[in-house]
Motif scaffolding. Sequence first.
Motif, PDB file in Angstrom:
ATOM      1  N   LEU A 117     -72.487  63.261 -34.737  1.00  0.00           N
ATOM      2  CA  LEU A 117     -73.251  62.404 -35.651  1.00  0.00           C
ATOM      3  C   LEU A 117     -72.415  62.059 -36.888  1.00  0.00           C
ATOM      4  N   GLU A 118     -71.582  62.991 -37.315  1.00  0.00           N
ATOM      5  CA  GLU A 118     -70.660  62.696 -38.418  1.00  0.00           C
ATOM      6  C   GLU A 118     -69.675  61.610 -38.006  1.00  0.00           C
ATOM      7  N   TYR A 119     -69.186  61.686 -36.767  1.00  0.00           N
ATOM      8  CA  TYR A 119     -68.282  60.645 -36.254  1.00  0.00           C
ATOM      9  C   TYR A 119     -68.986  59.290 -36.251  1.00  0.00           C
ATOM     10  N   CYS A 120     -70.244  59.272 -35.832  1.00  0.00           N
ATOM     11  CA  CYS A 120     -71.018  58.021 -35.811  1.00  0.00           C
ATOM     12  C   CYS A 120     -71.068  57.415 -37.212  1.00  0.00           C
ATOM     13  N   ALA A 121     -71.399  58.229 -38.186  1.00  0.00           N
ATOM     14  CA  ALA A 121     -71.499  57.742 -39.564  1.00  0.00           C
ATOM     15  C   ALA A 121     -70.148  57.224 -40.052  1.00  0.00           C
ATOM     16  N   TYR A 122     -69.082  57.957 -39.784  1.00  0.00           N
ATOM     17  CA  TYR A 122     -67.753  57.573 -40.251  1.00  0.00           C
ATOM     18  C   TYR A 122     -67.290  56.266 -39.614  1.00  0.00           C
ATOM     19  N   LEU A 123     -67.600  56.096 -38.323  1.00  0.00           N
ATOM     20  CA  LEU A 123     -67.155  54.892 -37.610  1.00  0.00           C
ATOM     21  C   LEU A 123     -68.157  53.744 -37.689  1.00  0.00           C
ATOM     22  N   ASN A 163     -57.048  60.133 -33.147  1.00  0.00           N
ATOM     23  CA  ASN A 163     -57.184  60.415 -34.571  1.00  0.00           C
ATOM     24  C   ASN A 163     -58.220  59.454 -35.143  1.00  0.00           C
ATOM     25  N   ILE A 164     -59.277  59.987 -35.721  1.00  0.00           N
ATOM     26  CA  ILE A 164     -60.404  59.160 -36.147  1.00  0.00           C
ATOM     27  C   ILE A 164     -60.024  58.193 -37.280  1.00  0.00           C
ATOM     28  N   ALA A 219     -49.560  47.036 -23.310  1.00  0.00           N
ATOM     29  CA  ALA A 219     -49.571  46.830 -24.755  1.00  0.00           C
ATOM     30  C   ALA A 219     -48.761  47.960 -25.372  1.00  0.00           C
ATOM     31  N   LYS A 220     -48.124  47.684 -26.512  1.00  0.00           N
ATOM     32  CA  LYS A 220     -47.266  48.694 -27.136  1.00  0.00           C
ATOM     33  C   LYS A 220     -48.062  49.828 -27.781  1.00  0.00           C
ATOM     34  N   SER A 221     -49.247  49.501 -28.276  1.00  0.00           N
ATOM     35  CA  SER A 221     -50.041  50.490 -28.988  1.00  0.00           C
ATOM     36  C   SER A 221     -51.517  50.139 -28.873  1.00  0.00           C
ATOM     37  N   GLN A 222     -52.359  51.084 -29.279  1.00  0.00           N
ATOM     38  CA  GLN A 222     -53.797  50.824 -29.301  1.00  0.00           C
ATOM     39  C   GLN A 222     -54.092  49.654 -30.236  1.00  0.00           C
ATOM     40  N   GLU A 223     -53.390  49.631 -31.349  1.00  0.00           N
ATOM     41  CA  GLU A 223     -53.579  48.550 -32.326  1.00  0.00           C
ATOM     42  C   GLU A 223     -53.279  47.190 -31.692  1.00  0.00           C
ATOM     43  N   ASP A 224     -52.165  47.086 -30.968  1.00  0.00           N
ATOM     44  CA  ASP A 224     -51.812  45.828 -30.301  1.00  0.00           C
ATOM     45  C   ASP A 224     -52.853  45.445 -29.252  1.00  0.00           C
ATOM     46  N   LYS A 232     -60.307  54.185 -36.859  1.00  0.00           N
ATOM     47  CA  LYS A 232     -61.092  53.361 -37.783  1.00  0.00           C
ATOM     48  C   LYS A 232     -60.238  52.232 -38.359  1.00  0.00           C
ATOM     49  N   LYS A 233     -59.006  52.547 -38.722  1.00  0.00           N
ATOM     50  CA  LYS A 233     -58.082  51.543 -39.262  1.00  0.00           C
ATOM     51  C   LYS A 233     -57.815  50.452 -38.221  1.00  0.00           C
ATOM     52  N   ASN A 234     -57.476  50.860 -36.998  1.00  0.00           N
ATOM     53  CA  ASN A 234     -57.164  49.893 -35.939  1.00  0.00           C
ATOM     54  C   ASN A 234     -58.355  48.996 -35.620  1.00  0.00           C
ATOM     55  N   LEU A 235     -59.540  49.594 -35.559  1.00  0.00           N
ATOM     56  CA  LEU A 235     -60.738  48.806 -35.271  1.00  0.00           C
ATOM     57  C   LEU A 235     -61.028  47.829 -36.417  1.00  0.00           C
ATOM     58  N   GLY A 236     -60.914  48.314 -37.642  1.00  0.00           N
ATOM     59  CA  GLY A 236     -61.178  47.455 -38.791  1.00  0.00           C
ATOM     60  C   GLY A 236     -60.234  46.268 -38.860  1.00  0.00           C
ATOM     61  N   GLU A 237     -58.958  46.517 -38.606  1.00  0.00           N
ATOM     62  CA  GLU A 237     -57.959  45.445 -38.656  1.00  0.00           C
ATOM     63  C   GLU A 237     -58.155  44.417 -37.554  1.00  0.00           C
ATOM     64  N   SER A 238     -58.719  44.842 -36.437  1.00  0.00           N
ATOM     65  CA  SER A 238     -58.924  43.905 -35.324  1.00  0.00           C
ATOM     66  C   SER A 238     -60.312  43.259 -35.364  1.00  0.00           C
ATOM     67  N   GLY A 239     -61.190  43.754 -36.249  1.00  0.00           N
ATOM     68  CA  GLY A 239     -62.538  43.188 -36.334  1.00  0.00           C
ATOM     69  C   GLY A 239     -63.463  43.647 -35.227  1.00  0.00           C
ATOM     70  N   ILE A 240     -63.135  44.771 -34.604  1.00  0.00           N
ATOM     71  CA  ILE A 240     -63.952  45.313 -33.515  1.00  0.00           C
ATOM     72  C   ILE A 240     -64.784  46.475 -34.060  1.00  0.00           C
ATOM     73  N   ASP A 241     -66.056  46.483 -33.711  1.00  0.00           N
ATOM     74  CA  ASP A 241     -66.983  47.532 -34.151  1.00  0.00           C
ATOM     75  C   ASP A 241     -67.095  48.633 -33.107  1.00  0.00           C
ATOM     76  N   VAL A 242     -67.642  49.756 -33.527  1.00  0.00           N
ATOM     77  CA  VAL A 242     -67.998  50.815 -32.585  1.00  0.00           C
ATOM     78  C   VAL A 242     -69.458  50.591 -32.210  1.00  0.00           C
ATOM     79  N   CYS A 243     -69.692  50.399 -30.922  1.00  0.00           N
ATOM     80  CA  CYS A 243     -71.057  50.206 -30.423  1.00  0.00           C
ATOM     81  C   CYS A 243     -71.784  51.545 -30.368  1.00  0.00           C
ATOM     82  N   SER A 244     -71.113  52.535 -29.780  1.00  0.00           N
ATOM     83  CA  SER A 244     -71.725  53.855 -29.660  1.00  0.00           C
ATOM     84  C   SER A 244     -70.653  54.913 -29.531  1.00  0.00           C
TER      85      SER A 244
END
Length: 118
Positions: free
Chosen positions: A92-98, A49-50, A19-24, A54-66
Motif C-alpha cells: 500500500l505504501e508502494y501504491c501511494a508512492y507510485l 528500484n522504486i 530497447a537499451k533500458s527500461q526508460e527507452d 517512478k522517475k522513468n514513468l514520470g518522464e515518459s508520461g505513463i501512470d501506474v494502473c495498479s
Amino acid sequence: MKTGVFLSHINKIVEQGDAKSQEDALHLLAGKGLECVDVDGTSIGLNCNIETLKKNLGESGIDVCSIYYPANFEWYDKTAVLNFKEKSKKQLEYCAYLGTDVFMPVPNVLTKKSDENE
C-alpha cells in the motif's frame, strides 16, 4: 479507458535487447499510445528500484494502473492471514508512492488437504 501492460513485459523488451533500458522502452511505448502499467509489488526492491521506476514513468508520461501482489496464504490459518495483512502494508505504501489507488492482491489460496478417511 486506458491502454496498459504489465511492467514485467516491458522489462522483457529490455532483456531481449529490443530497447537499451527500461526508460527507452517506456518512451518508445508511450509514443505508441501506452498510458499505464501494472506493477508486480514483489519485484519492487528486488529487481526494480522504486525511485528509478517512478522517475522513468514520470518522464515518459505513463501512470501506474495498479500494483498486484501474490496473496499466498492458507485461508484457514489465522497466522498466515495476519502475516499477509502485514506484508500488504508495504504494498500500500508502494501504491501511494507510485500514485495509484488500485492494489490488487491476486489470490493463490492453498486449500486444506482432506484426509482420505474422512
